[in-house]
Design a protein around this motif. Structure first.
Motif, mmCIF file in Angstrom:
data_model
loop_
_atom_site.group_PDB
_atom_site.id
_atom_site.type_symbol
_atom_site.label_atom_id
_atom_site.label_comp_id
_atom_site.label_asym_id
_atom_site.label_seq_id
_atom_site.Cartn_x
_atom_site.Cartn_y
_atom_site.Cartn_z
ATOM 1 N N PHE A 16 0.824 -1.207 0.000
ATOM 2 C CA PHE A 16 0.000 0.000 0.000
ATOM 3 C C PHE A 16 0.861 1.261 0.000
ATOM 4 O O PHE A 16 0.515 2.262 -0.632
ATOM 5 N N PHE A 17 2.002 1.220 0.677
ATOM 6 C CA PHE A 17 2.926 2.350 0.643
ATOM 7 C C PHE A 17 3.400 2.593 -0.792
ATOM 8 O O PHE A 17 3.411 3.733 -1.270
ATOM 9 N N LEU A 18 3.799 1.515 -1.485
ATOM 10 C CA LEU A 18 4.249 1.666 -2.865
ATOM 11 C C LEU A 18 3.125 2.159 -3.776
ATOM 12 O O LEU A 18 3.363 2.955 -4.697
ATOM 13 N N PHE A 19 1.900 1.707 -3.543
ATOM 14 C CA PHE A 19 0.765 2.221 -4.318
ATOM 15 C C PHE A 19 0.613 3.730 -4.116
ATOM 16 O O PHE A 19 0.379 4.478 -5.063
ATOM 17 N N LEU A 20 0.752 4.172 -2.869
ATOM 18 C CA LEU A 20 0.619 5.604 -2.584
ATOM 19 C C LEU A 20 1.708 6.418 -3.262
ATOM 20 O O LEU A 20 1.418 7.460 -3.867
ATOM 21 N N VAL A 21 2.958 5.972 -3.166
ATOM 22 C CA VAL A 21 4.028 6.746 -3.796
ATOM 23 C C VAL A 21 3.964 6.652 -5.318
ATOM 24 O O VAL A 21 4.452 7.535 -6.008
ATOM 25 N N TYR A 22 3.344 5.603 -5.840
ATOM 26 C CA TYR A 22 3.111 5.513 -7.288
ATOM 27 C C TYR A 22 2.099 6.583 -7.702
ATOM 28 O O TYR A 22 2.287 7.266 -8.703
ATOM 29 N N LEU A 23 1.033 6.706 -6.937
ATOM 30 C CA LEU A 23 -0.025 7.658 -7.276
ATOM 31 C C LEU A 23 0.407 9.106 -7.111
ATOM 32 O O LEU A 23 -0.032 9.983 -7.859
ATOM 33 N N TYR A 24 1.243 9.373 -6.113
ATOM 34 C CA TYR A 24 1.670 10.736 -5.808
ATOM 35 C C TYR A 24 3.185 10.832 -5.933
ATOM 36 O O TYR A 24 3.894 10.717 -4.940
ATOM 37 N N PRO A 25 3.680 11.053 -7.161
ATOM 38 C CA PRO A 25 5.131 11.091 -7.382
ATOM 39 C C PRO A 25 5.828 12.110 -6.488
ATOM 40 O O PRO A 25 5.422 13.267 -6.413
ATOM 41 N N LEU A 26 6.868 11.654 -5.817
ATOM 42 C CA LEU A 26 7.640 12.517 -4.931
ATOM 43 C C LEU A 26 8.702 13.295 -5.706
ATOM 44 O O LEU A 26 9.044 14.412 -5.344
ATOM 45 N N VAL A 27 9.225 12.683 -6.745
ATOM 46 C CA VAL A 27 10.271 13.297 -7.560
ATOM 47 C C VAL A 27 9.880 13.136 -9.029
ATOM 48 O O VAL A 27 9.726 12.009 -9.493
ATOM 49 N N PRO A 28 9.722 14.229 -9.739
ATOM 50 C CA PRO A 28 9.354 14.084 -11.150
ATOM 51 C C PRO A 28 10.548 13.584 -11.979
ATOM 52 O O PRO A 28 11.583 14.229 -12.033
ATOM 53 N N VAL A 29 10.395 12.409 -12.563
ATOM 54 C CA VAL A 29 11.399 11.851 -13.466
ATOM 55 C C VAL A 29 10.654 11.553 -14.763
ATOM 56 O O VAL A 29 9.965 10.546 -14.874
ATOM 57 N N GLY A 30 10.776 12.468 -15.693
ATOM 58 C CA GLY A 30 10.032 12.329 -16.933
ATOM 59 C C GLY A 30 10.774 11.515 -17.984
ATOM 60 O O GLY A 30 11.989 11.361 -17.932
ATOM 61 N N LEU A 31 10.024 10.984 -18.909
ATOM 62 C CA LEU A 31 10.558 10.269 -20.066
ATOM 63 C C LEU A 31 10.080 10.984 -21.311
ATOM 64 O O LEU A 31 9.007 11.580 -21.316
ATOM 65 N N SER A 32 10.852 10.882 -22.359
ATOM 66 C CA SER A 32 10.424 11.428 -23.634
ATOM 67 C C SER A 32 10.035 10.250 -24.520
ATOM 68 O O SER A 32 10.894 9.528 -25.023
ATOM 69 N N LEU A 33 8.742 10.038 -24.657
ATOM 70 C CA LEU A 33 8.244 8.893 -25.419
ATOM 71 C C LEU A 33 7.364 9.372 -26.565
ATOM 72 O O LEU A 33 6.606 10.337 -26.424
ATOM 73 N N PRO A 34 7.411 8.674 -27.694
ATOM 74 C CA PRO A 34 6.510 9.029 -28.795
ATOM 75 C C PRO A 34 5.063 8.707 -28.429
ATOM 76 O O PRO A 34 4.791 7.844 -27.580
ATOM 77 N N ASP A 35 4.150 9.393 -29.080
ATOM 78 C CA ASP A 35 2.725 9.176 -28.800
ATOM 79 C C ASP A 35 2.316 7.721 -28.990
ATOM 80 O O ASP A 35 1.499 7.200 -28.234
ATOM 81 N N THR A 36 2.896 7.043 -29.969
ATOM 82 C CA THR A 36 2.561 5.637 -30.216
ATOM 83 C C THR A 36 2.862 4.794 -28.975
ATOM 84 O O THR A 36 2.032 3.984 -28.557
ATOM 85 N N ALA A 37 4.020 4.996 -28.388
ATOM 86 C CA ALA A 37 4.393 4.249 -27.179
ATOM 87 C C ALA A 37 3.438 4.571 -26.036
ATOM 88 O O ALA A 37 3.032 3.680 -25.279
ATOM 89 N N ARG A 38 3.081 5.834 -25.934
ATOM 90 C CA ARG A 38 2.174 6.232 -24.855
ATOM 91 C C ARG A 38 0.821 5.526 -24.992
ATOM 92 O O ARG A 38 0.259 5.058 -24.009
ATOM 93 N N TYR A 39 0.311 5.421 -26.214
ATOM 94 C CA TYR A 39 -0.993 4.788 -26.411
ATOM 95 C C TYR A 39 -0.921 3.271 -26.290
ATOM 96 O O TYR A 39 -1.888 2.637 -25.862
ATOM 97 N N VAL A 40 0.218 2.696 -26.616
ATOM 98 C CA VAL A 40 0.415 1.262 -26.350
ATOM 99 C C VAL A 40 0.400 1.043 -24.833
ATOM 100 O O VAL A 40 -0.194 0.076 -24.339
ATOM 101 N N GLY A 41 1.028 1.953 -24.093
ATOM 102 C CA GLY A 41 0.998 1.880 -22.628
ATOM 103 C C GLY A 41 -0.420 1.952 -22.091
ATOM 104 O O GLY A 41 -0.801 1.210 -21.182
ATOM 105 N N LEU A 42 -1.218 2.838 -22.670
ATOM 106 C CA LEU A 42 -2.622 2.958 -22.248
ATOM 107 C C LEU A 42 -3.377 1.659 -22.537
ATOM 108 O O LEU A 42 -4.172 1.204 -21.709
ATOM 109 N N GLY A 43 -3.115 1.052 -23.689
ATOM 110 C CA GLY A 43 -3.748 -0.228 -24.018
ATOM 111 C C GLY A 43 -3.347 -1.324 -23.045
ATOM 112 O O GLY A 43 -4.190 -2.109 -22.598
ATOM 113 N N LEU A 44 -2.052 -1.374 -22.708
ATOM 114 C CA LEU A 44 -1.576 -2.354 -21.722
ATOM 115 C C LEU A 44 -2.260 -2.140 -20.381
ATOM 116 O O LEU A 44 -2.678 -3.108 -19.729
#
Length: 152
Positions: A16-44
């Motif tokens: 539950f602790f990991l679920f909470l820190v997943y939902l509320y990011p403490l440190v922003p670590v962004g990725l640069s992904l193409p839209d296609t990858a993002r929508y495949v992620g949404l499908g997954l």
């Protein structure tokens, strides 16, 4: 009858602790992904939610957040449990990866890595208890993959 131990409560608390820190990011670590990858992620993420839902429906009254099997529980090996011994964990992990990719969040991917480790150890502990409780579990364990069909 198996009783819950400190390990049961510790695994659930860490989860539950990991679920909470997943939902509320403490440190922003962004990725640069193409839209296609993002929508495949949404499908997954969507497919993974369906897997979780099917597994939850199959468990029905056997459902518990704790690894220790319920006294009144039964061993379920059909449906989604015929391809994964832990389809809820697999579904949660698939959702977390998919949503992390969709939101281009490296932070969420890192937390998902911690969840993989947690679910590996939690499921190992759970499987030891299931083998004690259900004689048929050993054959099931040898036949069905932990999270993914015959892969892990």
């Amino acid at each position: 009858m198996l009783k819950k131990t400190f390990r049961d409560y510790a695994y659930v608390a860490i989860q539950f602790f990991l679920f909470l820190v997943y939902l509320y990011p403490l440190v922003p670590v962004g990725l640069s992904l193409p839209d296609t990858a993002r929508y495949v992620g949404l499908g997954l993420a969507g497919v993974s939610l369906l897997i979780c839902g099917a597994a939850l429906l199959q468990l029905n009254s056997n459902l518990s957040p704790f690894p220790t099997p319920l006294a009144r529980g039964t061993l379920i090996t059909e449906g989604v449990y015929s391809v994964s011994r832990h389809p809820i964990y697999a579904g949660i992990l698939g959702f977390c990866v998919g949503y992390a990719v969709y939101t281009s969040s490296g932070y969420r991917l890192i937390i998902t890595g911690f969840l993989v480790v947690l679910f590996y150890f939690k499921s190992s502990y759970e499987e030891g208890l299931l083998q004690q409780r259900y004689p048929a579990y050993a054959e099931y364990h040898n036949r069905v993959g932990r999270f993914l069909p015959n892969l892990f």
